[in-house]
Design a protein around this motif. Sequence first.
Motif, PDB file in Angstrom:
ATOM      1  N   LEU A 110      72.045   5.706  17.361  1.00 40.49           N
ATOM      2  CA  LEU A 110      72.658   6.505  16.037  1.00 40.49           C
ATOM      3  C   LEU A 110      73.223   6.815  16.514  1.00 40.49           C
ATOM      4  O   LEU A 110      75.250   6.952  15.623  1.00 40.49           O
ATOM      5  N   THR A 111      74.213   6.931  17.684  1.00 41.18           N
ATOM      6  CA  THR A 111      75.254   7.449  18.279  1.00 41.18           C
ATOM      7  C   THR A 111      76.410   6.505  19.517  1.00 41.18           C
ATOM      8  O   THR A 111      76.948   5.986  18.867  1.00 41.18           O
ATOM      9  N   GLY A 112      75.596   5.714  19.195  1.00 41.84           N
ATOM     10  CA  GLY A 112      76.003   4.410  20.292  1.00 41.84           C
ATOM     11  C   GLY A 112      76.123   5.049  21.713  1.00 41.84           C
ATOM     12  O   GLY A 112      76.671   3.797  22.596  1.00 41.84           O
ATOM     13  N   GLN A 113      75.746   5.779  22.037  1.00 40.04           N
ATOM     14  CA  GLN A 113      75.585   6.467  23.121  1.00 40.04           C
ATOM     15  C   GLN A 113      75.125   4.976  24.359  1.00 40.04           C
ATOM     16  O   GLN A 113      74.154   4.297  23.999  1.00 40.04           O
ATOM     17  N   THR A 114      75.448   5.067  25.856  1.00 39.66           N
ATOM     18  CA  THR A 114      74.786   4.296  26.751  1.00 39.66           C
ATOM     19  C   THR A 114      74.053   4.911  27.143  1.00 39.66           C
ATOM     20  O   THR A 114      73.684   6.285  27.511  1.00 39.66           O
ATOM     21  N   VAL A 115      72.527   4.405  27.254  1.00 36.49           N
ATOM     22  CA  VAL A 115      71.393   5.332  27.648  1.00 36.49           C
ATOM     23  C   VAL A 115      71.203   4.505  29.024  1.00 36.49           C
ATOM     24  O   VAL A 115      70.198   2.867  28.906  1.00 36.49           O
ATOM     25  N   VAL A 116      71.189   5.271  29.873  1.00 35.79           N
ATOM     26  CA  VAL A 116      69.807   4.015  31.692  1.00 35.79           C
ATOM     27  C   VAL A 116      68.590   5.127  31.485  1.00 35.79           C
ATOM     28  O   VAL A 116      68.632   6.117  32.340  1.00 35.79           O
ATOM     29  N   LEU A 117      67.757   4.323  31.501  1.00 33.50           N
ATOM     30  CA  LEU A 117      66.761   4.465  31.927  1.00 33.50           C
ATOM     31  C   LEU A 117      65.897   3.699  32.947  1.00 33.50           C
ATOM     32  O   LEU A 117      64.978   4.379  33.520  1.00 33.50           O
ATOM     33  N   GLY A 118      66.351   2.854  33.471  1.00 37.12           N
ATOM     34  CA  GLY A 118      66.268   2.284  34.634  1.00 37.12           C
ATOM     35  C   GLY A 118      66.359   3.148  35.629  1.00 37.12           C
ATOM     36  O   GLY A 118      67.713   3.480  35.982  1.00 37.12           O
TER      37      GLY A 118
END
Length: 364
Positions: A309-317
């Motif tokens: 929704l916000t275009g933020q980068t989310v790093v899950l690894g």
Amino acid sequence: MLAALRVAVAWATVLAFAWFGKGWLGDLSQPVFAGGLFAWLLAVIVWAAFGVVHEAEELAHRLGEPLGTLVLTLAIVIIEVALISAVMLSAKDAPTLGRDTMFAVLMIVLNGVVGLGLLVGGLRHHQQRYNLQGASAFLSVIIPLTTIALIIPNFTSSTSDGTLTKLQAVTFSVFTLALYGVFLLIQTGRHSEFFLDAETPDAEAPASTPAASAGGIAKHLGLMLANVLPIVILAKSLAAILDHGIAALGAPSALGGVLIAAIVFTPEGISALKAVARNELQRAINLCLGAATSTVGLTVPAVLAISLLTGQTVVLGLKPTEMTLLAVTLILSTQTFSGSRTTVLEGAVHLVLFFVYLVLIFSP
């Protein structure tokens, strides 16, 4: 009386920050002032979280197990998701916060609380029994959920930095919610007996009349919501101070996730340890493994939704050392809960892994 005072203090703090919060949070350059605000918010949020635990435990006596424990777990995880969302939406630059918080919860719960609980329980009661089917059900969901969320993103060829594509984010969120939903149906429906003490399956059955139960349930549910809402509202203010403090101190970015996990799960951890001391290991397992399951099952869709929704980068690894620690934790948890009794040894091993995790935060 204490419950009313707790709610009054929490909502008074909400009103204070609604009126003066913008000015207070506008200049956090004074360490003493910023520290005072942080201590105030932290104290109120933790006290309200203890209120949530208390009301949830009252509900547990009326609803019986496993519904009572599930209510507590979901309430705590909702608080956690609210804090993570607040930090992500206010900081606009916290790509690893969701990952760090989920990993912190897994380490704190599966190694810290479980380790200390089994150690205390073993010293006090020598051996403790639990329902193997329930523990196996939890782990059969925790293992794929954590693998999908925290390990697979490191090995996809479409991205190279532990992130997901939009297609992967949407589908993985759907898969996570679907699996968690199926688990909830099993836990509260057809196989709810898996999550009861195998020797005393009716011990947690509600004892009051239906009318009294309905009134008591409504009262405690209302008080629980009255404690949860201030935490959710104050989360943004706490997030702003927390983000500023970590940046000012030059602390590891993972510390933010650890603090959120510790703030949220301390009351539930204490509740689990009290259950172990009373020789109610099954309740403690429901709390700990349920917290791990719900954390991943609800946090992953939440942070990925914010990302989309916000275009933020989310790093899950996870990083390689963290992946190794997670893999060892999952293998050890499977081994720990592969029989019907636990001893001091299992607790000691889990605690060693927890201490390793703490060292790696500051010396990766």
